[in-house]
Write an enzyme that holds these catalytic residues in place. Structure first.
Site, PDB file in Angstrom:
ATOM      1  N   ASP A  33       0.676  -1.180  -0.247  1.00  0.00           N
ATOM      2  CA  ASP A  33       0.189  -0.463   0.040  1.00  0.00           C
ATOM      3  C   ASP A  33       0.876   0.937  -0.030  1.00  0.00           C
ATOM      4  O   ASP A  33       1.741   1.632   0.976  1.00  0.00           O
ATOM      5  CB  ASP A  33      -0.716   0.499   1.279  1.00  0.00           C
ATOM      6  CG  ASP A  33      -1.831   1.739   1.227  1.00  0.00           C
ATOM      7  OD1 ASP A  33      -3.083   0.564   1.131  1.00  0.00           O
ATOM      8  OD2 ASP A  33      -1.680   1.962   1.197  1.00  0.00           O
ATOM      9  N   ILE A  34       0.288   2.303  -0.540  1.00  0.00           N
ATOM     10  CA  ILE A  34       1.336   3.241  -1.245  1.00  0.00           C
ATOM     11  C   ILE A  34       1.425   4.557   0.133  1.00  0.00           C
ATOM     12  O   ILE A  34       1.729   5.291   0.531  1.00  0.00           O
ATOM     13  CB  ILE A  34       0.850   3.832  -2.131  1.00  0.00           C
ATOM     14  CG1 ILE A  34       2.107   4.959  -2.765  1.00  0.00           C
ATOM     15  CG2 ILE A  34      -0.424   4.911  -2.518  1.00  0.00           C
ATOM     16  CD1 ILE A  34       1.743   5.492  -4.373  1.00  0.00           C
ATOM     17  N   GLN A  96     -14.480   2.633   0.933  1.00  0.00           N
ATOM     18  CA  GLN A  96     -13.159   1.789  -0.015  1.00  0.00           C
ATOM     19  C   GLN A  96     -13.592   3.419  -0.819  1.00  0.00           C
ATOM     20  O   GLN A  96     -14.446   3.577  -0.938  1.00  0.00           O
ATOM     21  CB  GLN A  96     -14.279   0.792  -0.943  1.00  0.00           C
ATOM     22  CG  GLN A  96     -13.712   0.607  -1.811  1.00  0.00           C
ATOM     23  CD  GLN A  96     -13.935  -0.679  -2.692  1.00  0.00           C
ATOM     24  OE1 GLN A  96     -15.501  -0.779  -2.029  1.00  0.00           O
ATOM     25  NE2 GLN A  96     -14.113  -0.917  -3.880  1.00  0.00           N
ATOM     26  N   HIS A 102     -10.297  -4.875  -3.397  1.00  0.00           N
ATOM     27  CA  HIS A 102      -8.929  -6.238  -2.737  1.00  0.00           C
ATOM     28  C   HIS A 102      -9.215  -5.689  -0.717  1.00  0.00           C
ATOM     29  O   HIS A 102      -9.785  -5.883  -0.331  1.00  0.00           O
ATOM     30  CB  HIS A 102      -7.737  -4.651  -2.782  1.00  0.00           C
ATOM     31  CG  HIS A 102      -8.834  -3.288  -2.806  1.00  0.00           C
ATOM     32  ND1 HIS A 102      -9.620  -2.591  -3.500  1.00  0.00           N
ATOM     33  CD2 HIS A 102      -7.959  -2.404  -0.877  1.00  0.00           C
ATOM     34  CE1 HIS A 102      -9.653  -1.570  -2.771  1.00  0.00           C
ATOM     35  NE2 HIS A 102      -9.355  -1.264  -1.279  1.00  0.00           N
ATOM     36  N   PHE A 103      -8.449  -7.130  -0.221  1.00  0.00           N
ATOM     37  CA  PHE A 103      -8.044  -7.246   0.569  1.00  0.00           C
ATOM     38  C   PHE A 103      -6.763  -6.652   1.511  1.00  0.00           C
ATOM     39  O   PHE A 103      -5.490  -6.625   0.954  1.00  0.00           O
ATOM     40  CB  PHE A 103      -7.815  -8.672   1.288  1.00  0.00           C
ATOM     41  CG  PHE A 103      -9.156  -9.689   0.923  1.00  0.00           C
ATOM     42  CD1 PHE A 103     -10.076 -10.028   1.579  1.00  0.00           C
ATOM     43  CD2 PHE A 103      -9.315  -9.886  -0.501  1.00  0.00           C
ATOM     44  CE1 PHE A 103     -10.985 -10.297   0.851  1.00  0.00           C
ATOM     45  CE2 PHE A 103     -10.846 -10.303  -0.785  1.00  0.00           C
ATOM     46  CZ  PHE A 103     -10.721 -10.598  -0.597  1.00  0.00           C
ATOM     47  N   HIS A 104      -7.051  -5.385   2.608  1.00  0.00           N
ATOM     48  CA  HIS A 104      -5.563  -5.195   2.863  1.00  0.00           C
ATOM     49  C   HIS A 104      -5.372  -5.977   4.258  1.00  0.00           C
ATOM     50  O   HIS A 104      -5.648  -6.876   5.151  1.00  0.00           O
ATOM     51  CB  HIS A 104      -6.022  -3.384   3.791  1.00  0.00           C
ATOM     52  CG  HIS A 104      -7.028  -2.444   3.068  1.00  0.00           C
ATOM     53  ND1 HIS A 104      -6.438  -1.501   3.386  1.00  0.00           N
ATOM     54  CD2 HIS A 104      -7.995  -2.134   2.246  1.00  0.00           C
ATOM     55  CE1 HIS A 104      -6.951  -0.574   1.801  1.00  0.00           C
ATOM     56  NE2 HIS A 104      -7.958  -1.431   2.441  1.00  0.00           N
TER      57      HIS A 104
END
Ligand code: 5GP
Length: 139
Positions: A33-34, A96, A102-104
């Protein structure tokens, strides 16, 4: 909701935008993740176009969660994580921000998470974490 193929993750999947990748196969991509909510914050996405978990085909969901587990195990090993938060936001009402499911995976505590998608992380630090996670995945 209709899938927008111009979303950021669709562009990453097509190679139009860069990402610090940690795992890829024909069905799933995992990358850092950025704007991490903790050190080691990673994302796992299925390659099929689906906006949220609610419209992801069951087979794709089942396969993706297997990779989520695999990446979580690698994060635990690589970063000596004492706990990992698995987070999945479906719908802008849930917070979101990128309309590709997506899954964090966030190695932290639910009580200590940083703010969501607010501040860019240190890219060199993130690259170093990714290197360790990749090594654990390939071990
Ligand atoms: P969501 O709010 O949709 O559940 O999470 C989207 C996540 O994607 C956020 O945690 C945000 O920091 C991350 N993100 C947004 N843009 C980019 C990007 O261009 N590259 C990467 N690697 N992550 C991004």
């Amino acid at each position: 909701m209709a899938y927008d193929d111009q979303n950021i993750f669709a562009k990453i999947l097509r190679g139009e935008l860069p990402a610090i990748k940690i795992y890829e196969d024909d069905q799933v991509l995992a990358f850092m993740d950025i704007m991490p909510q903790a050190d080691g914050h990673a994302l796992v996405i299925p390659k099929v176009p689906a906006v949220s978990l609610l419209d992801l085909a069951p087979d794709a969901a089942a396969y993706t969660i297997q990779i989520v587990q695999k990446v979580a195990q690698a994060i635990e090993t690589a970063l000596d994580a004492k706990g990992i938060v698995l987070m999945q936001l479906s719908g802008s009402a849930a917070g979101q921000t990128v309309p590709h499911v997506h899954f964090h995976l966030i190695p932290s505590s639910i009580h200590q998470l940083g703010k969501h998608a607010i501040q860019m992380g240190d890219q060199e630090k993130i690259k170093a974490q990714a290197e360790k996670i990749r090594a654990a995945l390939n071990a």
